[in-house]
Design a protein around this motif. Sequence first.
Motif, PDB file in Angstrom:
ATOM      1  N   ILE A  58     -72.750  59.462 -77.531  1.00 32.02           N
ATOM      2  CA  ILE A  58     -74.197  58.790 -77.581  1.00 32.02           C
ATOM      3  C   ILE A  58     -73.776  57.312 -77.057  1.00 32.02           C
ATOM      4  CG2 ILE A  58     -75.488  57.860 -79.417  1.00 32.02           C
ATOM      5  CD1 ILE A  58     -74.947  60.453 -80.845  1.00 32.02           C
ATOM      6  N   ASP A  59     -72.831  56.540 -77.371  1.00 41.16           N
ATOM      7  CA  ASP A  59     -72.466  55.149 -76.711  1.00 41.16           C
ATOM      8  C   ASP A  59     -72.775  55.346 -75.389  1.00 41.16           C
ATOM      9  OD1 ASP A  59     -72.391  54.121 -79.293  1.00 41.16           O
ATOM     10  OD2 ASP A  59     -70.137  54.221 -79.280  1.00 41.16           O
ATOM     11  N   ARG A  60     -72.433  56.197 -74.766  1.00 43.36           N
ATOM     12  CA  ARG A  60     -72.323  56.184 -73.183  1.00 43.36           C
ATOM     13  C   ARG A  60     -73.568  56.650 -72.657  1.00 43.36           C
ATOM     14  NH1 ARG A  60     -67.267  58.526 -73.759  1.00 43.36           N
ATOM     15  NH2 ARG A  60     -68.190  60.568 -73.584  1.00 43.36           N
ATOM     16  N   ALA A  61     -74.447  57.553 -73.135  1.00 49.72           N
ATOM     17  CA  ALA A  61     -75.458  58.184 -72.795  1.00 49.72           C
ATOM     18  C   ALA A  61     -76.861  57.127 -73.202  1.00 49.72           C
ATOM     19  CB  ALA A  61     -75.769  59.228 -73.608  1.00 49.72           C
ATOM     20  N   PHE A  62     -76.969  56.636 -74.303  1.00 47.85           N
ATOM     21  CA  PHE A  62     -78.071  55.798 -74.864  1.00 47.85           C
ATOM     22  C   PHE A  62     -77.967  54.504 -74.641  1.00 47.85           C
ATOM     23  CE2 PHE A  62     -78.264  59.812 -76.770  1.00 47.85           C
ATOM     24  CZ  PHE A  62     -79.397  60.180 -76.847  1.00 47.85           C
ATOM     25  N   ASP A  63     -79.079  53.715 -74.328  1.00 43.44           N
ATOM     26  CA  ASP A  63     -79.194  52.140 -74.747  1.00 43.44           C
ATOM     27  C   ASP A  63     -79.748  52.186 -76.151  1.00 43.44           C
ATOM     28  OD1 ASP A  63     -79.767  49.466 -74.786  1.00 43.44           O
ATOM     29  OD2 ASP A  63     -80.003  49.467 -72.561  1.00 43.44           O
ATOM     30  N   LEU A  64     -78.688  52.312 -76.937  1.00 46.19           N
ATOM     31  CA  LEU A  64     -79.337  52.047 -78.540  1.00 46.19           C
ATOM     32  C   LEU A  64     -79.769  50.758 -78.807  1.00 46.19           C
ATOM     33  CD1 LEU A  64     -76.340  53.756 -79.941  1.00 46.19           C
ATOM     34  CD2 LEU A  64     -78.577  54.803 -79.701  1.00 46.19           C
ATOM     35  N   SER A  65     -79.446  49.704 -78.308  1.00 49.99           N
ATOM     36  CA  SER A  65     -79.990  48.316 -78.246  1.00 49.99           C
ATOM     37  C   SER A  65     -81.469  48.291 -78.013  1.00 49.99           C
ATOM     38  CB  SER A  65     -78.982  47.301 -77.879  1.00 49.99           C
ATOM     39  OG  SER A  65     -79.622  46.034 -77.759  1.00 49.99           O
ATOM     40  N   LEU A  66     -81.680  48.744 -76.521  1.00 51.43           N
ATOM     41  CA  LEU A  66     -83.092  48.797 -76.235  1.00 51.43           C
ATOM     42  C   LEU A  66     -84.171  49.747 -77.107  1.00 51.43           C
ATOM     43  CD1 LEU A  66     -85.318  48.058 -74.038  1.00 51.43           C
ATOM     44  CD2 LEU A  66     -84.558  49.716 -72.711  1.00 51.43           C
ATOM     45  N   MET A  67     -83.459  50.937 -77.449  1.00 49.30           N
ATOM     46  CA  MET A  67     -84.200  51.950 -78.367  1.00 49.30           C
ATOM     47  C   MET A  67     -84.515  51.085 -79.652  1.00 49.30           C
ATOM     48  SD  MET A  67     -82.406  55.444 -77.239  1.00 49.30           S
ATOM     49  CE  MET A  67     -83.456  56.524 -78.321  1.00 49.30           C
ATOM     50  N   THR A  68     -83.527  50.373 -80.206  1.00 48.76           N
ATOM     51  CA  THR A  68     -83.845  49.761 -81.358  1.00 48.76           C
ATOM     52  C   THR A  68     -84.969  48.777 -81.371  1.00 48.76           C
ATOM     53  OG1 THR A  68     -81.475  49.998 -82.096  1.00 48.76           O
ATOM     54  CG2 THR A  68     -82.906  48.338 -83.424  1.00 48.76           C
ATOM     55  N   ARG A  69     -84.916  47.892 -80.220  1.00 46.41           N
ATOM     56  CA  ARG A  69     -85.937  47.113 -79.985  1.00 46.41           C
ATOM     57  C   ARG A  69     -87.409  47.707 -79.644  1.00 46.41           C
ATOM     58  NH1 ARG A  69     -87.694  44.637 -75.186  1.00 46.41           N
ATOM     59  NH2 ARG A  69     -85.740  45.062 -74.125  1.00 46.41           N
ATOM     60  N   LEU A  70     -87.438  48.524 -78.912  1.00 45.17           N
ATOM     61  CA  LEU A  70     -88.626  49.144 -78.866  1.00 45.17           C
ATOM     62  C   LEU A  70     -89.154  50.111 -80.104  1.00 45.17           C
ATOM     63  CD1 LEU A  70     -87.628  51.129 -75.300  1.00 45.17           C
ATOM     64  CD2 LEU A  70     -89.154  49.140 -75.745  1.00 45.17           C
ATOM     65  N   ALA A  71     -88.243  50.530 -80.914  1.00 50.36           N
ATOM     66  CA  ALA A  71     -88.677  51.275 -82.146  1.00 50.36           C
ATOM     67  C   ALA A  71     -89.296  50.013 -83.196  1.00 50.36           C
ATOM     68  CB  ALA A  71     -87.535  52.165 -82.772  1.00 50.36           C
ATOM     69  N   VAL A  72     -88.666  48.965 -83.073  1.00 51.35           N
ATOM     70  CA  VAL A  72     -89.203  47.911 -84.006  1.00 51.35           C
ATOM     71  C   VAL A  72     -90.439  47.397 -83.324  1.00 51.35           C
ATOM     72  CG1 VAL A  72     -88.500  45.629 -85.017  1.00 51.35           C
ATOM     73  CG2 VAL A  72     -86.616  47.446 -84.936  1.00 51.35           C
TER      74      VAL A  72
END
Length: 197
Positions: A58-72
């Motif tokens: 998941i860490d390799r496949a996703f940009d979790l930081s950007l997804m968090t920002r977009l979801a917030v």
Amino acid sequence: MRIPFAAALPFALIAAVPAQAQTDPARTAVQGLDDGLLAIMKAKGTVKSRAASIAPVIDRAFDLSLMTRLAVGPAWTTTAPADQQALVAAFRRMTIAQYATNFDDWSGERFVIADRIEARGGDKLVRTTLAAPGKADIAISYRLRQIGGAWKIIDVFYRNSISQVATRRSDFASVLARGGAKALVAHLDSLAAKGSF
């Protein structure tokens, strides 16, 4: 195996462009996620063991930081940096827990990635199908963006119309309004504990 998503969001204005499916880096990123999900499904084990296995994928496949920002959403810009970091960490825990819980068993499932990679502005859309013997196929599309030289998933569309980011933004907004970033971190940790969303 369970794949829960909630509200629908129309997914339109996708322009198809030819691409070399076998070598496209966006396709490679999705293939890595698919392979990781099949591996944990086949391994079965516990939620904890599956989470440990799928976390680096998941860490390799996703940009979790950007997804968090977009979801917030807009509240992100007024959130303190320490709270932003806490939200990203909680979002990561939730994402890992959900995949570890929902992809829990294998009964012949396979992922089929479409040959054509589609463009949406500067992003790419990789369409996949989750096929299982005796069950209806499930369409799952991934929107990817090139970040730091690598293509990363920034949104997932279930049945080509349900955006994870849009669904979460709707859910997160009410939590933020009630209790701010700390309440949202607690909410994300609660979702991680449940393993579903």
